[in-house]
Design an enzyme around this catalytic site. Structure first.
Site, PDB file in Angstrom:
ATOM      1  N   CYS A 146     -12.937  -2.971  -0.096  1.00 45.17           N
ATOM      2  CA  CYS A 146     -12.647  -4.314  -0.582  1.00 45.17           C
ATOM      3  C   CYS A 146     -12.489  -5.257   0.606  1.00 45.17           C
ATOM      4  O   CYS A 146     -11.756  -4.964   1.550  1.00 45.17           O
ATOM      5  CB  CYS A 146     -11.371  -4.280  -1.416  1.00 45.17           C
ATOM      6  N   GLU A 147     -13.185  -6.378   0.572  1.00 45.63           N
ATOM      7  CA  GLU A 147     -13.136  -7.290   1.712  1.00 45.63           C
ATOM      8  C   GLU A 147     -11.821  -8.061   1.802  1.00 45.63           C
ATOM      9  O   GLU A 147     -11.532  -8.661   2.838  1.00 45.63           O
ATOM     10  CB  GLU A 147     -14.300  -8.265   1.652  1.00 45.63           C
ATOM     11  N   HIS A 148     -11.009  -8.037   0.757  1.00 44.01           N
ATOM     12  CA  HIS A 148      -9.762  -8.797   0.771  1.00 44.01           C
ATOM     13  C   HIS A 148      -8.633  -8.055   1.472  1.00 44.01           C
ATOM     14  O   HIS A 148      -7.824  -8.667   2.170  1.00 44.01           O
ATOM     15  CB  HIS A 148      -9.342  -9.144  -0.659  1.00 44.01           C
ATOM     16  N   HIS A 149      -8.576  -6.726   1.279  1.00 48.28           N
ATOM     17  CA  HIS A 149      -7.507  -5.942   1.891  1.00 48.28           C
ATOM     18  C   HIS A 149      -8.039  -4.788   2.735  1.00 48.28           C
ATOM     19  O   HIS A 149      -7.253  -4.052   3.334  1.00 48.28           O
ATOM     20  CB  HIS A 149      -6.570  -5.375   0.816  1.00 48.28           C
ATOM     21  N   GLN A 187     -16.922  -6.017  -5.807  1.00 48.07           N
ATOM     22  CA  GLN A 187     -17.774  -5.257  -6.720  1.00 48.07           C
ATOM     23  C   GLN A 187     -18.796  -6.153  -7.411  1.00 48.07           C
ATOM     24  O   GLN A 187     -19.951  -5.743  -7.624  1.00 48.07           O
ATOM     25  CB  GLN A 187     -16.919  -4.522  -7.748  1.00 48.07           C
ATOM     26  N   HIS A 215     -10.013   0.412  -7.823  1.00 51.41           N
ATOM     27  CA  HIS A 215      -9.721  -0.312  -6.595  1.00 51.41           C
ATOM     28  C   HIS A 215      -8.330   0.032  -6.088  1.00 51.41           C
ATOM     29  O   HIS A 215      -7.329  -0.216  -6.767  1.00 51.41           O
ATOM     30  CB  HIS A 215      -9.827  -1.822  -6.844  1.00 51.41           C
ATOM     31  N   CYS A 217      -6.686  -1.402  -3.873  1.00 51.49           N
ATOM     32  CA  CYS A 217      -5.872  -2.583  -3.594  1.00 51.49           C
ATOM     33  C   CYS A 217      -5.024  -2.984  -4.791  1.00 51.49           C
ATOM     34  O   CYS A 217      -4.003  -3.674  -4.632  1.00 51.49           O
ATOM     35  CB  CYS A 217      -6.739  -3.758  -3.147  1.00 51.49           C
TER      36      CYS A 217
END
Length: 260
Positions: A146-149, A187, A215, A217
């Site tokens: 995941c690019e956020h976390h 995703q 996920h 996250c």
């Protein structure tokens, strides 16, 4: 500027006024053993920062001459070393001494999708075949970040296309999924990228991609919902416009449940 050997390494840091600056940290044992040399370079965000260069047997990095990959590897190691320090750990203790190097090598693998040569990936595996029914490859396992976390998300992808005179080698569809999974992702975007790439490569009459993912996250942090999963889809051309074809695709995906 000529490289100069030092017992300390310049690293990026942030001042109290949120302006970029430089800090010092001592070279770790592994860096000292390898004879790390430091070269000062210009960087658009940090001004002058330190860039590691290992010199072993007159070759750069791991001896393969690939300086860019080596510099990236060393930069990740430096960042992990500082991360360990800033969370309150001792990066010099036995269990963590080689962790920066392990993580750098891990990210080489987990983000390999950025560096795939798509022409080599397909490798000419497009074949003229008189077949115009749906081709489905389902239950393709994938692992992404995941690019956020930068925590993992993983699951299964299901891909279908309707040929228009050409089919693609069976192994290539899982490789396409892998190429887009092995990078920082969301995703939704990954699902669309897979569909768009297959359309561009095969020029079929229709494409469908459904991705099921869980996920980390949202499982191990934040909302902490371990049973939640996410389903995304992308439909193109005939598989977007024809409800019966979409239903056929979904029925094939669901058929695996009855075979468990």
């Amino acid at each position: 500027m000529e490289p100069t050997t030092s017992d300390f390494l310049l690293v990026p840091s942030w001042m109290k006024n949120n302006q970029p600056g430089l800090g010092l940290r001592k070279l770790d044992n592994l860096e000292q053993k390898k004879g790390v040399k430091m070269t000062t370079i210009n960087h658009p965000n940090f001004g002058n920062i330190a860039k590691n260069q290992l010199s072993r047997n007159g070759k750069n990095g791991n001896g393969n001459g690939n300086g860019k990959n080596h510099d990236r590897h060393e930069a990740i190691k430096m960042s992990v070393h500082d991360l360990l320090t800033n969370i309150g750990e001792d990066p010099e203790r036995e269990g963590l001494l080689n962790t920066p190097d392990r993580i750098a090598r891990m990210y080489d693998e987990l983000t390999a999708g950025y560096h795939v040569d798509t022409e080599k990936l397909i490798n000419g595996a497009l074949f003229n075949v008189d077949y115009d029914e749906m081709v489905i490859v389902k239950d393709i396992e994938f692992y992404s970040l995941c690019e956020h976390h930068m925590l993992p998300f993983f699951g299964r992808a299901h891909v279908a296309y309707i040929p228009d005179g050409k089919v693609i080698g069976l192994s290539k569809i899982p490789r396409i999924v892998e190429m887009f999974a092995r990078r920082l992702q969301v995703q939704e975007r990954m699902t669309k990228q897979i569909a768009d790439f297959i359309k561009e490569t095969i020029q079929p009459k229709g494409v469908a991609v459904v991705v099921e993912g869980v996920h980390m996250c949202s499982m191990m942090r934040g909302v902490k919902k371990a049973e939640a999963s996410m389903i995304t889809s992308a439909y193109l051309d005939q598989l977007k416009n024809n409800r019966d074809l979409r239903t056929e695709f979904i029925d094939h995906i669901n058929s695996r449940r009855s075979m468990d």
